[in-house]
Design an enzyme around this catalytic site. Structure first.
Site, PDB file in Angstrom:
ATOM      1  N   ASP A 455     -15.103  -6.998   5.213  1.00 38.26           N
ATOM      2  CA  ASP A 455     -13.841  -6.397   4.611  1.00 38.26           C
ATOM      3  C   ASP A 455     -14.335  -6.198   2.968  1.00 38.26           C
ATOM      4  O   ASP A 455     -15.366  -6.771   2.925  1.00 38.26           O
ATOM      5  CB  ASP A 455     -12.715  -7.474   4.827  1.00 38.26           C
ATOM      6  CG  ASP A 455     -11.490  -7.473   3.590  1.00 38.26           C
ATOM      7  OD1 ASP A 455     -11.370  -6.139   3.618  1.00 38.26           O
ATOM      8  OD2 ASP A 455     -11.204  -8.222   3.048  1.00 38.26           O
ATOM      9  N   GLU A 580      -0.881  -7.113  -9.733  1.00 36.95           N
ATOM     10  CA  GLU A 580       0.375  -7.372 -10.782  1.00 36.95           C
ATOM     11  C   GLU A 580       0.238  -8.559 -11.632  1.00 36.95           C
ATOM     12  O   GLU A 580       0.669  -8.268 -12.833  1.00 36.95           O
ATOM     13  CB  GLU A 580       1.661  -7.436  -9.557  1.00 36.95           C
ATOM     14  CG  GLU A 580       2.042  -6.509  -9.162  1.00 36.95           C
ATOM     15  CD  GLU A 580       3.500  -6.361  -8.739  1.00 36.95           C
ATOM     16  OE1 GLU A 580       4.072  -7.319  -8.104  1.00 36.95           O
ATOM     17  OE2 GLU A 580       4.051  -5.223  -8.886  1.00 36.95           O
ATOM     18  N   THR A 676      -7.004   1.900  -9.844  1.00 37.77           N
ATOM     19  CA  THR A 676      -6.106   2.556 -10.829  1.00 37.77           C
ATOM     20  C   THR A 676      -4.645   2.437 -10.359  1.00 37.77           C
ATOM     21  O   THR A 676      -4.372   2.556  -9.316  1.00 37.77           O
ATOM     22  CB  THR A 676      -6.289   4.137 -11.152  1.00 37.77           C
ATOM     23  OG1 THR A 676      -6.331   4.628  -9.349  1.00 37.77           O
ATOM     24  CG2 THR A 676      -7.681   4.163 -11.667  1.00 37.77           C
ATOM     25  N   THR A 755     -11.844  -1.234   4.928  1.00 36.20           N
ATOM     26  CA  THR A 755     -11.038  -1.765   3.760  1.00 36.20           C
ATOM     27  C   THR A 755      -9.730  -1.034   3.817  1.00 36.20           C
ATOM     28  O   THR A 755      -9.606   0.175   4.421  1.00 36.20           O
ATOM     29  CB  THR A 755     -11.551  -1.552   2.381  1.00 36.20           C
ATOM     30  OG1 THR A 755     -10.706  -2.223   1.451  1.00 36.20           O
ATOM     31  CG2 THR A 755     -12.070  -0.304   1.945  1.00 36.20           C
ATOM     32  N   GLY A 756      -8.536  -1.860   3.450  1.00 33.91           N
ATOM     33  CA  GLY A 756      -7.260  -1.024   3.228  1.00 33.91           C
ATOM     34  C   GLY A 756      -7.082  -0.352   2.017  1.00 33.91           C
ATOM     35  O   GLY A 756      -6.267   0.305   1.493  1.00 33.91           O
ATOM     36  N   ASP A 757      -8.476  -0.321   1.186  1.00 36.70           N
ATOM     37  CA  ASP A 757      -8.170   0.089  -0.139  1.00 36.70           C
ATOM     38  C   ASP A 757      -8.438   1.728  -0.289  1.00 36.70           C
ATOM     39  O   ASP A 757      -9.034   2.242   0.774  1.00 36.70           O
ATOM     40  CB  ASP A 757      -9.227  -0.539  -1.218  1.00 36.70           C
ATOM     41  CG  ASP A 757      -8.646  -0.859  -2.589  1.00 36.70           C
ATOM     42  OD1 ASP A 757      -7.877  -0.130  -2.949  1.00 36.70           O
ATOM     43  OD2 ASP A 757      -9.409  -1.588  -3.289  1.00 36.70           O
ATOM     44  N   ASP A 867      -7.463  -9.474   8.329  1.00 34.40           N
ATOM     45  CA  ASP A 867      -9.099  -9.384   8.998  1.00 34.40           C
ATOM     46  C   ASP A 867      -9.066 -10.276  10.351  1.00 34.40           C
ATOM     47  O   ASP A 867      -9.943 -10.262  10.949  1.00 34.40           O
ATOM     48  CB  ASP A 867     -10.138  -9.952   8.191  1.00 34.40           C
ATOM     49  CG  ASP A 867     -10.224  -9.196   6.895  1.00 34.40           C
ATOM     50  OD1 ASP A 867      -9.826  -7.957   6.787  1.00 34.40           O
ATOM     51  OD2 ASP A 867     -10.018  -9.946   5.786  1.00 34.40           O
TER      52      ASP A 867
END
EC number: 7.6.2.1
Length: 1136
Positions: A455, A580, A676, A755-757, A867
């Protein structure tokens, strides 16, 4: 277009052409109009075109013709398939699950439920009183090794097959089974106690007569349950009331989804407004809940109160739920139970993890079968040499039992004890503190890994977000220029406070205009910074939490409005996303601080200490589909309504007004490794907002397609928004990630990052972490949506050599649908692969693909709840205890505290575990084979009589007290020092080839056993022709000495415990020679020749035993010396 491109110079093949041009059945038509792609199959190499069968992978799966089923199919295994399918059908019929349905639940009236719902009892036990013994026995005897020993032991009850004493067969088997049963029973009792403890926890149930204490297992659907602060929620509930004035509470969900951040939950407004708790029984209300589902992040339902005119309807979402296994973090809550027992979200998401079996165990199982075959062949040869005289079938079985020591029962015991020892060594290693071995059966897997799937967030990176950059389009601010922003904010808020006496604010003037006017006035940099920082401070889901001054351990949100309560010292921020929190912390450092938040409003403190209040009208949470979040607020001072939104650039690009810088700057920031977010706003008039609110509430009440209708209403607002700024947040790398990845790459391990990014950030982290080396090319797989595009893109990728692959989850899915085999084959040739935008299910799917297509061992490492599926699917799962909670670490086979520890875990402990187990397994087999060879020689000399050479006690003693300690001391052996293994990771490559335990090494040990067994037995018979009756004592003494010398020959690094083990065993043997001499006779009858001390101490006995032992061992020492001299292994070259 795709059809006109020639992939490779195709060789003509009439059979293949005819096959491709044949008529296709209409039912196999694909929605994609690229069916004619089949005429140009995707190939890996030129040679593959020769093979007529190799093209089937490119065809739709339905077209692969089924094998004809006939009598041949039935006899060659078809009967087995049919039996299994019949059993499965029977089991399915017996255990048919009740269909899950939506339900209407009346508040406080369980008796009104239309159906019977499951009990709210937690059950993690594997067995009950009836199934315990059969269940454990089945788990043991499904392995060939144990089943074999059971059959042999049972055969000893037949008088004609009896070879020795019953205890020689039943004692070892009974010991193994007893140990297993005790271990299982202890685990089962622990599980039972945990279940009982959970099920008997007391909760307050609200009834017409007041509060009643009730056990967790007695809770029913429809009950009103009161849960105190820090108490576990016992069942899935709808949140009705809370003691908090805000009408909301926080819950901790780390045991459900692995996330450590607190989640905000909101009460049903109608029930929260009721004056007293008892009024819940005075109203007639019900909850409509959707059928139980797996998804813990969504819920659809309605709350209806019928006893008022008109009836009150409220839509319910995930914000109104309290799922079981979560913990109340603030206040006291009251909820109505909607799901219990097996229907709860936490139970539905609990999958039974598979029992992982190591590759070494499978290899040993295969060798065991080979030994059994050899045993049967040897028995047949013995009977054949007898001439099949008399009851030859009975004699055959007697020989099988006689040679049963070829397969030693101590093999399983020794290996299991060895695995426990390796686990203990790993946990005691001071260089990797905090490491926990949760699955003790597969430590050898750590030394056989070829693929590592990792991950990104929290594993390679720290999941600690730091605000790095703010871009306003014309000007960009980095870490070194943040003080400029701070001075602009102080200046702009000073102007605001001075202008407040006039009733208007300079910064709010442009936002009063509902529509952007035709002549666009260019704002000053100061006002743009003011708007951007204010938007970042308002558009989020963050809640400030203040430590209670009285109770240092508990955290409760302060709800008083006095400024002095909002002290900076004890304020912490809670949110579901660390991004956040980083943004809100940054606005605090700039001077604009979030000091309070509840359901209806949030308050900001300006640099001058003034409190600004904003009323929250609507909030649109972030989802993985929308990739953005929004909030509509009304400023208290001016009454202005503003819609703020932030999200990923791909989602926001079409929402904001036209600009020429956003895409470029997003790319620049992503290349720097920054995450970003695009921030935008839109001013709304009162009429616009009222119109939106009515449509939004209507959409939220709909039962069917609610999510789609709500999204459509929100999208009506998301048009022509004013772009305010672009933010860049950095996720810092874990300690020593770069050297660790380099170490693993040098060890021949291929690393895949899942990855989920987003693609840009994932690519950037891959570069910065040196997952992809600097001189390596990166092939970014273009987005594909159909078969034709996938075909062309795969061919483009095939032409690249030695380059890393970056692919998104959507494109991966398309490739796997049409070209699974080709894609995996191409990807496996890459030095590194990055899959971005991956869902948890896709991560597990990739692991299974690698297992199926490469047959290599895989390892998955991660730190979050997302994961877990990947970790459980891999051959070896490693969890990191990180910021996202302990869920991954608890589900894994090995738990570590930092990513850098994986280097030592694999290079040192993986190597040692595999090498030691391979040596131990083969030595235990050698110990069984050598005594079986002696038995074979003895029987062949004595007219092939099926009489045992050694008495029962000697056979048991041989496998235990005489040789067990020295043989087991091999678990302390090591061929390479830990420092050397880490300095030269290339040594790890040899382990993955499995050369330490193969048919070649096994055959070498077989030859050694046959040679030594023959020498020992023939030597004893030749040298002791006069004192023939003493042959047992002589041969057995030589055998014990040979075994002890062979251990010394096998050892590569001596440990003081090994020397102690050798001396203890030798001492035990000589003691038994003196005191148990009646056992040293031939066969069951000792022929009246008992040993005496004078015979053992004669010089003839001693020199003849020494000669036999020397002849059996010396040649092997000479061969080993010559081999090390002329063909040394790679590790010995380094150590020299």
């Amino acid at each position: 277009m795709a059809d006109s491109i020639l992939l490779n110079p195709l060789r003509t093949n009439s059979r293949k052409t005819a096959y491709y041009n044949a008529e296709r059945p209409a039912r196999y038509q694909i929605e994609d109009d690229s069916l004619n792609l089949d005429e140009m199959p995707l190939m890996m190499s030129e040679e593959a075109f020769e093979n007529d069968e190799s093209d089937y992978q490119t065809l739709p799966r339905a077209r692969v013709s089924q094998r004809r089923r006939g009598l041949g199919w039935f006899l060659c295994g078809g009967w087995k398939v049919l039996c299994i399918s019949c059993c499965e059908c029977l089991v399915h019929t017996c255990r048919r699950r009740k269909e899950l349905k939506a339900r209407t639940v009346w508040l406080g009236h369980p008796e009104k439920c239309e159906e019977k719902y499951p009990r709210n009892a937690i059950k993690n036990q594997k067995y009950n009183i009836v199934t315990f013994v059969p269940g454990v026995l089945y788990q043991q005897f499904k392995f060939f090794l144990n089943l074999y020993f059971l059959v042999v032991a049972c055969s000893q009850f037949v008088p004609s097959l009896k070879i020795g004493y019953l205890y020689t067969y039943w004692a070892p088997l009974g010991f193994v089974l007893a140990v297993t049963m005790v271990r299982e029973a202890v685990d089962e009792v622990r599980r039972c106690r945990r279940d009982k403890e959970m099920n008997s926890q007391l909760y307050s149930k609200l009834t017409v007569r007041g509060k009643v204490q009730i056990k967790s297992s007695d809770i029913q659907v429809g009950d009103l349950i009161i849960v105190e602060k820090n108490q576990r929620i016992p069942a899935d509930m709808i949140f009705l009331r809370t003691s908090e004035k805000t009408g909301s509470c926080f819950i901790r969900t780390d045991q459900l989804d692995g996330e450590t951040d607190w989640k905000l939950r909101v009460t049903v407004a109608c029930t929260q407004r009721l004056p007293a708790l008892g009024d819940l029984f005075s109203i007639s209300a019900h909850v409509y809940a959707q059928k139980p589902q797996l998804d813990i992040h969504s819920f659809e339902g309605n709350f209806t109160r019928e006893d008022c005119d008109p009836p009150v309807h409220e839509s319910l979402s995930i914000e109104n739920t309290l799922w079981a296994s979560t913990v109340v973090a603030s206040g006291t809550v009251i909820g109505v139970v909607i799901y219990t027992g097996k229907e709860m979200r936490s139970v539905l998401n609990t999958s039974q993890s598979k029992n992982k079996v190591g590759l070494l165990d499978l290899e040993l199982n295969r060798l065991t079968k080979a030994l059994f075959l050899a045993q049967v062949v040897l028995s047949v040869v013995m009977v054949a040499l007898q001439g099949f005289l008399g009851p030859w079938f009975r004699n055959l079985f007697r020989f099988v039992v006689l040679f049963s020591y070829i397969i030693p029962i101590s093999l399983r015991v020794n290996l299991d004890m060895g695995k426990s020892a390796y686990g203990w060594m790993i946990m005691k290693d001071e260089n990797i503190p905090g490491t926990v071995v949760r699955t003790s059966t597969i430590p050898e897997e750590l030394g056989r890994l070829v693929y590592l799937l990792t991950d990104k967030t929290g594993t390679l990176t720290q999941n600690e977000m730091v605000f790095r950059r703010l871009h306003l389009g014309t000007v960009s601010y980095g870490t070194d220029t943040m003080d400029e922003i701070q001075s602009h904010i102080i200046q702009s808020y000073a102007q605001v406070s001075s202008a407040q006496s006039n009733g208007s604010s300079a910064s709010s003037t442009p936002s009063r205009k509902p529509q952007p006017p035709a002549p666009k006035v260019r704002k000053s940099v100061s006002s743009r910074i003011h708007e951007a920082v204010k938007a970042i401070a308002l558009c989020h889901n963050v809640t400030p939490v203040y430590e209670s001054s009285v109770n240092g351990g508990s955290t409760e949100p302060e709800s008083t409005e006095a400024d002095q309560d909002f002290s900076d010292d004890n304020r912490t921020y809670q949110a579901s996303s660390p991004d956040e929190v980083a943004l809100v912390r940054w606005t605090e450092s700039m001077g604009l601080t979030l000091v309070n938040r509840d359901l209806m409003s949030l308050q900001l403190k300006t640099p001058a200490g003034q409190i600004l209040t904003y009323y929250i009208l609507q909030i649109f949470p972030f989802t993985s589909e929308s990739k953005r979040m929004g909030i509509i607020v009304r400023e208290e001072a001016t009454g202005d309504i503003t819609f703020y939104m932030k999200g990923a650039d791909v989602a926001m690009a079409s929402i904001v007004q036209y600009n020429d810088w956003l895409e470029e700057e997003c790319g620049n920031m992503a290349r720097e490794g920054l995450r970003t977010l695009v921030v935008a706003k839109k001013s709304l008039t009162e009429e616009q907002y009222q119109d939106f609110e009515s449509r939004y509430n209507q959409a939220k009440l709909s039962i069917h397609d609610r999510a789609l209708k709500v999204a459509a209403v929100v999208e009506s607002l998301e048009r022509e928004m004013e772009l305010l700024c672009l933010t860049g947040v950095e996720d810092q790398l874990q300690a020593d990630v770069r050297p660790t990845l380099e170490l693993l790459r040098n060890a021949g391990i291929k690393i895949w990052m899942l990855t989920g990014d987003k693609l840009e950030t994932a690519t950037c982290i891959a570069k910065s972490s040196h997952l992809v080396s600097r001189n390596q090319d990166i092939h970014v797989f273009r987005p594909v949506s159909n078969r034709g595009e996938a075909h062309l893109e795969l061919n483009a990728f095939r032409r690249k050599h030695d380059c890393a692959l970056v692919i998104s989850g959507d494109s991966l899915e398309v490739c796997l649908r049409y070209y699974e085999h080709e894609f995996v084959e191409l990807a496996c040739q890459c030095p590194a692969v990055v899959c971005c935008r991956c869902s948890p299910t896709q991560k597990a799917q990739i692991v299974r693909l690698l297992q199926q297509h490469t047959a290599n061992r895989t390892c998955a490492i991660g730190d979050g709840g997302n994961d877990v599926s990947m970790i459980q699917a891999a051959d070896c799962g490693i969890g990191i205890e990180g910021k996202e909670g302990k869920q991954a670490s608890l589900a894994a086979d090995f738990s570590i505290t930092q990513f850098k520890h994986i280097g030592r875990l694999l290079m040192v402990h993986g190597r040692n575990s595999y090498k030691r187990s391979a040596a131990l397994g083969q030595f235990v087999m050698h110990r069984g084979m050598i005594i079986s060879t002696m038995q074979a020689v003895f029987s062949s000399i004595f007219y092939f009589a099926s009489v045992p050479l050694y008495q029962g006690f000697l056979m048991v003693g041989y496998a235990t007290i005489y040789t067990m300690f020295p043989v087991f001391s091999l678990v302390l052996d090591q061929d390479v020092k830990p420092e050397m293994a880490l300095l030269y990771p290339e040594l790890y490559k040899d382990l993955t080839k499995g050369r330490s335990l193969s048919f070649k090494t096994f055959l070498i040990w077989v030859l050694i056993s046959v040679y030594q067994g023959g020498i020992l037995m023939y030597g004893a018979l030749v040298l002791f022709d006069q004192e023939f009756v003493h042959v047992v004592a002589i041969s057995f003494t030589a055998l014990i000495l040979t075994e002890l010398l062979m251990v010394a020959l096998t050892v590569r690094t001596w440990h003081w415990l090994m020397v102690v083990a050798e001396l203890i065993s030798l001492g035990c043997y000589f003691a038994s020679l003196a005191f148990l001499n009646e056992y040293f006779g031939i066969g069951r009858v000792t022929l009246g020749a008992f040993l005496d001390i004078s015979f053992i101490t004669t010089r003839a006995f001693l020199w003849k035993v020494c000669v036999i032992t020397l002849v059996s061992c010396l040649p092997l020492y000479i061969i080993k010396y010559l081999k090390r001299k002329f063909s040394p292994p790679s590790y010995s070259k380094l150590s020299s």
